[in-house]
Scaffold this motif. Structure first.
Motif, mmCIF file in Angstrom:
data_model
loop_
_atom_site.group_PDB
_atom_site.id
_atom_site.type_symbol
_atom_site.label_atom_id
_atom_site.label_comp_id
_atom_site.label_asym_id
_atom_site.label_seq_id
_atom_site.Cartn_x
_atom_site.Cartn_y
_atom_site.Cartn_z
ATOM 1 N N THR A 103 -42.755 -38.925 -93.573
ATOM 2 C CA THR A 103 -43.043 -37.504 -93.371
ATOM 3 C C THR A 103 -42.151 -36.658 -94.252
ATOM 4 O OG1 THR A 103 -43.657 -37.942 -91.073
ATOM 5 C CG2 THR A 103 -43.154 -35.663 -91.668
ATOM 6 N N THR A 126 -40.056 -33.540 -94.956
ATOM 7 C CA THR A 126 -39.361 -32.488 -94.213
ATOM 8 C C THR A 126 -38.423 -31.753 -95.160
ATOM 9 O OG1 THR A 126 -37.552 -33.968 -93.557
ATOM 10 C CG2 THR A 126 -39.461 -33.843 -92.080
ATOM 11 N N ASP A 127 -37.984 -30.567 -94.738
ATOM 12 C CA ASP A 127 -37.055 -29.749 -95.538
ATOM 13 C C ASP A 127 -37.579 -29.536 -96.957
ATOM 14 O OD1 ASP A 127 -35.282 -29.761 -93.337
ATOM 15 O OD2 ASP A 127 -34.370 -31.643 -94.033
ATOM 16 N N GLU A 158 -44.896 -28.489 -95.278
ATOM 17 C CA GLU A 158 -43.872 -29.062 -94.411
ATOM 18 C C GLU A 158 -44.530 -30.002 -93.406
ATOM 19 O OE1 GLU A 158 -39.986 -29.658 -92.926
ATOM 20 O OE2 GLU A 158 -40.590 -28.457 -94.653
ATOM 21 N N GLY A 159 -43.931 -31.189 -93.220
ATOM 22 C CA GLY A 159 -44.446 -32.137 -92.242
ATOM 23 C C GLY A 159 -45.618 -32.972 -92.736
#
Length: 269
Positions: free
Chosen positions: A171, A173-174, A238-239
């Motif tokens: 995934t 992220t950030d 994101e994600g």
């Protein structure tokens, strides 16, 4: 073998009243071998030549017909070196050096020196042949070691340097909107061996030419296609569930860095 040499061997044997069978027994060879020598079909080896010279009381030069007297020259032969014939010849001829054409009985020391010189030459030749074959054996041994050890080692080294790709799935992220960099949290931690650490996440920086492979879509006509986007027109959400590939070598694939760049990112459904 030279026909003249073969004839010399046959003449020397007949002059001493030795049969081929008797000579073969003294030399430890077959009668056929002696016959082949005297017909010029084969040649006696060095040891047999030396043995023949000793049996016939001749030098190797005489046995092989080397440096025989030229027509008109006189020489002392084995048949002459006995009784009154030898004494008469000795009175007729002036004293002088003994030539190579004279027999072993006319001058034993000269004949012995000639035989010893020829034996030494043959021994030197034998030593050179032995040295040559020792070098051949050493080279063959080195070649076998190279084939058995060197080639597999080279293949292993080359395979370790072969370029390979490690595929990681997780995934995003950030996500950094300005650079597109993100942290990839793996779906499952990776441990390549008991000694290697367990990887759970990586920092991924897309290259400027990165390609984003979007999930397949179906248009209004029912056609399924997979879209492709580039960094200047696409922002990774994101994600997002993604799969990325990391180029490395086979030998370094078990020691991934905590951060790497990639040029393609697959967006999973």
């Amino acid at each position: 073998m030279n026909a003249e040499v073969a004839q010399c061997l046959a003449n020397a044997r007949r002059a001493r009243g030795i049969t081929q069978e008797e000579l073969a027994n003294r030399l430890g060879v077959s009668r056929q071998a002696v016959s082949n020598w005297e017909r010029g079909e084969t040649s006696p080896d060095t040891d047999n030549l030396i043995a023949l010279a000793r049996i016939y009381h001749m030098s190797l030069d005489e046995l092989l017909g080397i440096d025989t007297p030229r027509p008109g020259e006189d020489s002392i032969t084995a048949d002459d070196a006995s009784g009154e014939a030898y004494a008469a010849r000795e009175e007729e001829q002036p004293a002088g050096p003994v030539t190579a054409g004279q027999s072993a009985e006319s001058d034993p020391e000269s004949s012995d020196d000639s035989l010893a010189a020829n034996i030494q030459i043959l021994a030197d030749d034998a030593e050179q042949r032995q040295t040559f074959w020792r070098r051949v054996k050493w080279a063959a041994g080195a070649a076998i070691v190279f084939i058995v050890i060197g080639i597999p080692l080279i293949v292993l080294l080359l395979s370790g340097m072969r370029r390979t790709m490690v595929i990681l799935e997780g995934t995003a992220t950030d996500v950094d909107p300005s650079t597109g960099a993100f942290t990839l949290v793996l779906d499952e931690p990776i441990r390549f061996s008991e000694r290697s650490p367990a990887y759970t996440s990586f920092v991924v920086t897309p290259t400027k030419d990165v390609e984003y492979f979007l999930p397949p879509k179906t248009d209004a006509e029912g056609t399924v296609y997979a879209g492709t986007e580039y960094a200047d027109t696409y922002q990774l959400p994101e994600g997002a569930h993604v799969r990325v590939g990391y180029n490395t070598t086979a030998i370094n694939s078990h020691n991934l860095p905590e951060a790497f760049s990639c040029d393609h990112i697959e967006i999973l459904p």
